[in-house]
Design an enzyme around this catalytic site. Structure first.
Site, PDB file in Angstrom:
ATOM      1  N   ASN A 103     -47.071  34.274  -5.342  1.00 24.77           N
ATOM      2  CA  ASN A 103     -48.528  34.279  -5.213  1.00 24.77           C
ATOM      3  C   ASN A 103     -48.947  35.181  -4.067  1.00 24.77           C
ATOM      4  OD1 ASN A 103     -51.338  32.927  -5.584  1.00 24.77           O
ATOM      5  ND2 ASN A 103     -50.911  32.665  -3.394  1.00 24.77           N
ATOM      6  N   GLU A 104     -49.771  36.169  -4.373  1.00 24.82           N
ATOM      7  CA  GLU A 104     -50.389  37.058  -3.397  1.00 24.82           C
ATOM      8  C   GLU A 104     -49.405  37.641  -2.374  1.00 24.82           C
ATOM      9  OE1 GLU A 104     -53.851  35.082  -1.800  1.00 24.82           O
ATOM     10  OE2 GLU A 104     -54.839  35.029  -3.762  1.00 24.82           O
TER      11      GLU A 104
END
Length: 512
Positions: free
Chosen positions: A166-167
């Protein structure tokens, strides 16, 4: 809220008209970390959302964090060994499937025993460093998927999309925002999953807002060089500038929406510039107005109107778009101090629907009824249905009303040209559907008691009105005024009054 200014808009629709509208509103919704699904309030909120909307998938962080307790290392005879514990995972997945929702699996964050460093993020300390052993990381991923297939069936689990991390373009979510290291993580993970079963759908890089063009291109360059073909690309989308913090709350300035849509289109263009990846689906695995769980805009009618426009456009270049999040059971910056605290959720504690909840409900209902989009602009999406028309109308302005004069032509032909129709209108506005205002007027109780919660919830539902209209030469026209920050859903369907013997509605309501 009152407005002395009114904009008039005329919309003429024919059943033969067409407009592009990819409505995948119910594909996925976000959640806080998976471990929160062990709590009653979380499941109550999700049950309410599923009963009213019915999302297909749910995506959240933390499937491997220590509160789910899957990964463990221990010493035996001087040798470090690994064991897995699926007690909490199974409990969570069982509840999801009971509610007819399946995970969009985000692989992260790093179990403490497997982490190469100590960097963490959030109140619940998700570790955001690479694995100290890629072999053990891949073994963990393969073991997870194997267990899920054995418990829930290979055919079902193979339909659960998988996103790697994630990110990673943000240093808080991936140590140093190291693209080279992330690409290694993706390659090792992708290869291990495809060796287990090539039918799994795996994608990334789940980037958000910072150097996104550089990351998308860099990621695809790496995949091309290593002959990897991800099944989809993922990114995030938020529509505010950097917020101003005040106490427990963040106050946001909205960015230019067209600039946001252009940014999304740039990702589409970069992907399509690669012959190998042209047309690859894009899943927006997080989107909302504000990217902070203290963003007060989330609780407002303005947010509902903003999201109505977003939902009308996000399908133009993306396969799906997952709202972040379904509910306010969420602890990234700590346990919330108050009922309305700017939480991401479509619903607040006590399963109180916020205005934005109804925007999603309206688009879901439109998807169920719609048989083709006939009109779309910045204030309306209209589809023909088996019995007439349905649509979502919205006004984002905070200071101008919008008067839509809607003409639905050739709705009926031949013998049916003068048939009667039922018009149903569901209105969400600051005047009709505003639990935030009622909570404020009650004195802003941090944790309302049961009676207060019941009262606040009673103010959280759309105003439903109706009318009977008669087609004239096959067409029906009606006006609908939208106050500022308002969303309206309408259904117009052919119907015939079939009164019981002796019953007269007109005599009933005119008894004096």
């Amino acid at each position: 809220m009152s407005s002395s200014n009114t904009t008039v808009q005329t919309i003429n629709v024919k059943s033969s008209d067409t407009a592009f509208f990819h409505n995948n509103v119910d594909f996925c919704v976000g959640t806080g970390r998976f471990g929160l699904a062990l709590t009653k309030e979380y499941l109550d909120e999700l049950r309410f959302v599923q009963e009213e909307i019915g999302f297909k998938h749910i995506r959240g962080h933390g499937i491997f964090t220590d509160d789910t307790a899957i990964y463990h290392e221990y010493e035996e005879d001087g040798i470090t060994k690994v064991e897995y514990n699926y007690t909490y995972l199974d409990r969570i997945m069982d509840e999801y499937l009971k509610l007819n929702i399946r995970p969009f699996i985000e692989l992260g964050f790093m179990p403490k025993d497997l982490a190469s460093g100590t960097q963490t993020i959030f109140y619940w300390k998700g570790n955001t460093t690479p694995p100290k052993s890629y072999e053990r990381w891949c073994d963990l991923v393969v073991a997870l998927l194997t267990h899920l297939m054995e418990r829930y069936g290979e055919k079902d689990v193979l339909t659960w999309p998988i996103e790697v991390w994630n990110e990673p373009n943000l240093p808080g979510f991936w140590e140093h925002a190291d693209m080279k290291e992330y690409c290694k993580l993706f390659k090792e993970t992708f290869t291990a999953i495809k060796e287990l079963n090539p039918a799994f759908k795996v994608g990334g890089p789940a980037i958000c807002g910072v150097k996104d063009a550089e990351w998308i291109k860099g990621f695809l360059d790496f995949c091309k060089e290593n002959e990897l073909k991800p099944d989809f690309i993922t990114r995030h989308h938020y529509t505010i500038e950097f917020p101003e913090a005040d106490g427990h709350y963040d106050y946001s300035v909205l960015m230019d929406e067209e600039a946001g849509f252009a940014n999304l289109q740039s990702t589409r263009d970069i992907i399509d510039s690669f012959d190998e990846y042209k047309g690859l689906p894009i899943h927006i695995t997080e989107f909302s107005s504000s990217y902070t769980p203290k963003g007060v805009i989330h609780d407002t009618n303005l947010n509902a109107a903003l999201m109505a426009r977003q939902l009308s456009r996000l399908g133009d270049m993306n396969e799906s778009y997952s709202y972040w999040t379904f509910g306010d059971v969420f602890e990234e910056t700590g346990v919330p101090f108050s009922l309305f605290h700017g939480g991401f959720g479509l619903v607040a504690a006590g399963s109180i629907p916020k205005p934005t909840f109804w925007t999603f409900k309206f688009y879901t209902d439109l998807k169920k009824l719609g048989e083709g989009c006939v009109f779309k602009n910045d204030n309306a999406v209209i589809e023909k249905t088996a019995k007439g028309y349905a649509g979502v109308l919205f006004n984002e302005s905070s200071d101008e009303s919008l008067d839509i004069k809607l003409s639905l032509e050739d709705i009926a032909k031949g013998e049916d040209a003068d048939n009667e129709y039922t018009l149903i209108l569901k209105t969400v506005s600051p005047k009709t559907t505003n639990p935030l205002k009622l909570w404020h007027d009650l004195g802003e109780p941090a944790t309302p008691n049961s009676e207060q919660t019941k009262l606040i919830k009673s103010a959280a539902f759309p105003q439903v009105t109706s009318d009977r209209l008669t087609a004239s030469e096959g067409s029906i026209s009606f006006d609908q005024t939208l106050d500022p920050e308002t969303v309206v859903y309408f259904e117009l369907s052919k119907s015939k009054v079939k009164s019981d013997r002796g019953y007269s509605y007109e005599r009933t309501i005119n008894t004096r």
